[in-house]
Structures are given as C-alpha cells and as structure tokens.
Design a protein around this motif. Structure first.
Motif, mmCIF file in Angstrom:
data_model
loop_
_atom_site.group_PDB
_atom_site.id
_atom_site.type_symbol
_atom_site.label_atom_id
_atom_site.label_comp_id
_atom_site.label_asym_id
_atom_site.label_seq_id
_atom_site.Cartn_x
_atom_site.Cartn_y
_atom_site.Cartn_z
ATOM 1 N N LEU A 213 0.806 -1.217 0.000
ATOM 2 C CA LEU A 213 0.000 0.000 0.000
ATOM 3 C C LEU A 213 0.846 1.278 0.000
ATOM 4 N N GLY A 214 2.145 1.129 0.242
ATOM 5 C CA GLY A 214 3.036 2.286 0.264
ATOM 6 C C GLY A 214 3.045 3.038 1.585
ATOM 7 N N LEU A 215 2.549 2.407 2.649
ATOM 8 C CA LEU A 215 2.549 3.062 3.959
ATOM 9 C C LEU A 215 3.951 3.099 4.556
ATOM 10 N N VAL A 216 4.607 1.969 4.560
ATOM 11 C CA VAL A 216 5.983 1.865 5.031
ATOM 12 C C VAL A 216 6.727 1.024 3.999
ATOM 13 N N SER A 217 7.693 1.637 3.334
ATOM 14 C CA SER A 217 8.419 0.959 2.267
ATOM 15 C C SER A 217 9.855 0.685 2.697
ATOM 16 N N PRO A 218 10.143 -0.552 3.086
ATOM 17 C CA PRO A 218 11.500 -0.879 3.526
ATOM 18 C C PRO A 218 12.471 -0.955 2.344
ATOM 19 N N SER A 219 13.741 -0.981 2.657
ATOM 20 C CA SER A 219 14.766 -1.178 1.636
ATOM 21 C C SER A 219 14.729 -2.629 1.192
ATOM 22 N N ARG A 220 15.389 -2.883 0.089
ATOM 23 C CA ARG A 220 15.472 -4.261 -0.416
ATOM 24 C C ARG A 220 16.924 -4.701 -0.413
ATOM 25 N N ALA A 221 17.151 -5.875 0.123
ATOM 26 C CA ALA A 221 18.486 -6.474 0.131
ATOM 27 C C ALA A 221 18.645 -7.278 -1.158
ATOM 28 N N PRO A 222 19.854 -7.695 -1.468
ATOM 29 C CA PRO A 222 20.022 -8.585 -2.623
ATOM 30 C C PRO A 222 19.114 -9.810 -2.462
ATOM 31 N N GLY A 223 18.445 -10.191 -3.526
ATOM 32 C CA GLY A 223 17.484 -11.273 -3.429
ATOM 33 C C GLY A 223 16.092 -10.741 -3.157
ATOM 34 N N LYS A 224 15.945 -9.423 -3.095
ATOM 35 C CA LYS A 224 14.678 -8.716 -2.929
ATOM 36 C C LYS A 224 13.997 -8.900 -1.573
ATOM 37 N N SER A 225 14.730 -9.388 -0.582
ATOM 38 C CA SER A 225 14.123 -9.506 0.749
ATOM 39 C C SER A 225 14.061 -8.121 1.393
ATOM 40 N N ARG A 226 13.033 -7.893 2.169
ATOM 41 C CA ARG A 226 12.829 -6.599 2.817
ATOM 42 C C ARG A 226 13.794 -6.429 3.984
ATOM 43 N N ARG A 227 14.297 -5.211 4.128
ATOM 44 C CA ARG A 227 15.133 -4.851 5.270
ATOM 45 C C ARG A 227 14.577 -3.568 5.867
ATOM 46 N N TYR A 228 14.222 -3.635 7.142
ATOM 47 C CA TYR A 228 13.606 -2.510 7.835
ATOM 48 C C TYR A 228 14.629 -1.790 8.700
ATOM 49 N N SER A 229 14.498 -0.482 8.759
ATOM 50 C CA SER A 229 15.348 0.332 9.629
ATOM 51 C C SER A 229 14.587 0.615 10.924
ATOM 52 N N GLN A 230 15.273 1.207 11.874
ATOM 53 C CA GLN A 230 14.618 1.606 13.116
ATOM 54 C C GLN A 230 13.527 2.638 12.821
ATOM 55 N N ARG A 231 13.788 3.529 11.867
ATOM 56 C CA ARG A 231 12.775 4.526 11.486
ATOM 57 C C ARG A 231 11.539 3.840 10.897
ATOM 58 N N ASP A 232 11.752 2.792 10.087
ATOM 59 C CA ASP A 232 10.629 2.031 9.532
ATOM 60 C C ASP A 232 9.789 1.413 10.650
ATOM 61 N N VAL A 233 10.452 0.872 11.659
ATOM 62 C CA VAL A 233 9.745 0.259 12.785
ATOM 63 C C VAL A 233 8.935 1.330 13.524
ATOM 64 N N MET A 234 9.508 2.511 13.702
ATOM 65 C CA MET A 234 8.772 3.599 14.353
ATOM 66 C C MET A 234 7.556 3.999 13.514
ATOM 67 N N MET A 235 7.716 4.001 12.199
ATOM 68 C CA MET A 235 6.586 4.320 11.316
ATOM 69 C C MET A 235 5.504 3.240 11.422
ATOM 70 N N LEU A 236 5.906 1.983 11.501
ATOM 71 C CA LEU A 236 4.940 0.895 11.655
ATOM 72 C C LEU A 236 4.134 1.072 12.942
ATOM 73 N N ARG A 237 4.806 1.467 13.993
ATOM 74 C CA ARG A 237 4.115 1.696 15.270
ATOM 75 C C ARG A 237 3.134 2.859 15.153
ATOM 76 N N GLU A 238 3.533 3.891 14.414
ATOM 77 C CA GLU A 238 2.650 5.037 14.210
ATOM 78 C C GLU A 238 1.422 4.626 13.378
ATOM 79 N N VAL A 239 1.625 3.813 12.345
ATOM 80 C CA VAL A 239 0.515 3.312 11.534
ATOM 81 C C VAL A 239 -0.431 2.500 12.417
ATOM 82 N N GLN A 240 0.139 1.663 13.263
ATOM 83 C CA GLN A 240 -0.672 0.844 14.160
ATOM 84 C C GLN A 240 -1.476 1.727 15.122
ATOM 85 N N ARG A 241 -0.851 2.759 15.662
ATOM 86 C CA ARG A 241 -1.534 3.655 16.588
ATOM 87 C C ARG A 241 -2.707 4.357 15.900
#
Length: 140
Positions: free
Chosen positions: A32-60
C-alpha cells in the motif's frame, strides 16, 4: 559510535516482532506504500529503526479508527511538512549568509545591465555611465 536509525538492518520477522505485528501486515503496508523498507540482494525486505517507528505510528492511527488511506495521507502530509521545514531552515541559513556580507558591499550597474560587486571605497574601473548602489551601514 552513533546508531543510524535509517540503516536497514531488520528482516521482516524481526521488524514485525519489534512493531508487535504479523509479518503479513508488514507486507500489506509495503504494497500500500505506507511503510516501504529497503530491499536487500534477493529482494528480501530490510527494515530500519525509522521504519519500525513508522509501523508503530501506523498501528496507533489504525487503532484510533483512521482508515489505511487516511493513514497514508497523514504520513504523506507529515513528510511534506518535514521537507518544507528543512527547506525553510536551508533558506534561512542562506539568507543569513548572504545578508551579512551584503551590508558591507557596494554594487555598480553598467549601462549593459551587468552588475559588479565593488570593495568599499572603490569605483568602477572604467569611466562609464554606471550607476552605483550604496546602502549606509547604520541609517539613523
């Protein structure tokens, strides 16, 4: 050594645990484009601390009854406000830098429209019909 909150270090399962969410929810938020993590080689998602804070804000916001589209718009507006605040700071610094030397400078304007900065007490080199603009330091 300072911790970089933007460094993408968490895999999706760890980020989901830190945000107290299911990994599938994180995938949905990414789609949905709410929180867009970086992509590691192999296209797996990698989240930063800022991404986690954004996820918490979305949840709130979600728990307060805001729809996902509403949350997306709120986040866009918050990002826009932050960008504008940064730009205002940059422009304020630039204005301060430019204003200080301007008080001590004199400019000459030639008949061709060229503008030349002159040192205090100096005249234009060639005898032309140049207009010299001068501003007193402390007008009283």
């Amino acid at each position: 050594m300072a911790f970089d909150v933007d460094q993408p270090i968490f895999v999706i399962s760890v980020a989901a645990d830190l945000a107290d969410m299911h990994p599938q929810t994180l995938r949905q938020y990414d789609r949905l484009g709410l929180v867009s993590p970086s992509r590691a080689p192999g296209k797996s998602r990698r989240y930063s601390q800022r991404d986690v804070m954004m996820l918490r804000e979305v949840q709130r916001l979600s728990q307060e009854g805001v729809s996902l589209e509403g949350i997306k718009r709120i986040l866009q507006l918050e990002n826009q406000v932050a960008a504008l605040q940064r730009r205002v700071g940059e422009l304020t610094e630039e204005l301060t830098r430019r204003r200080e030397p301007l008080d001590a400078r004199i400019f000459a304007a030639g008949t061709a429209g060229d503008v030349v900065s002159l040192a205090r007490g100096k005249r234009p080199r060639a005898r032309t019909q140049a207009v010299v603009v001068w501003r007193p330091r402390n007008p009283e």
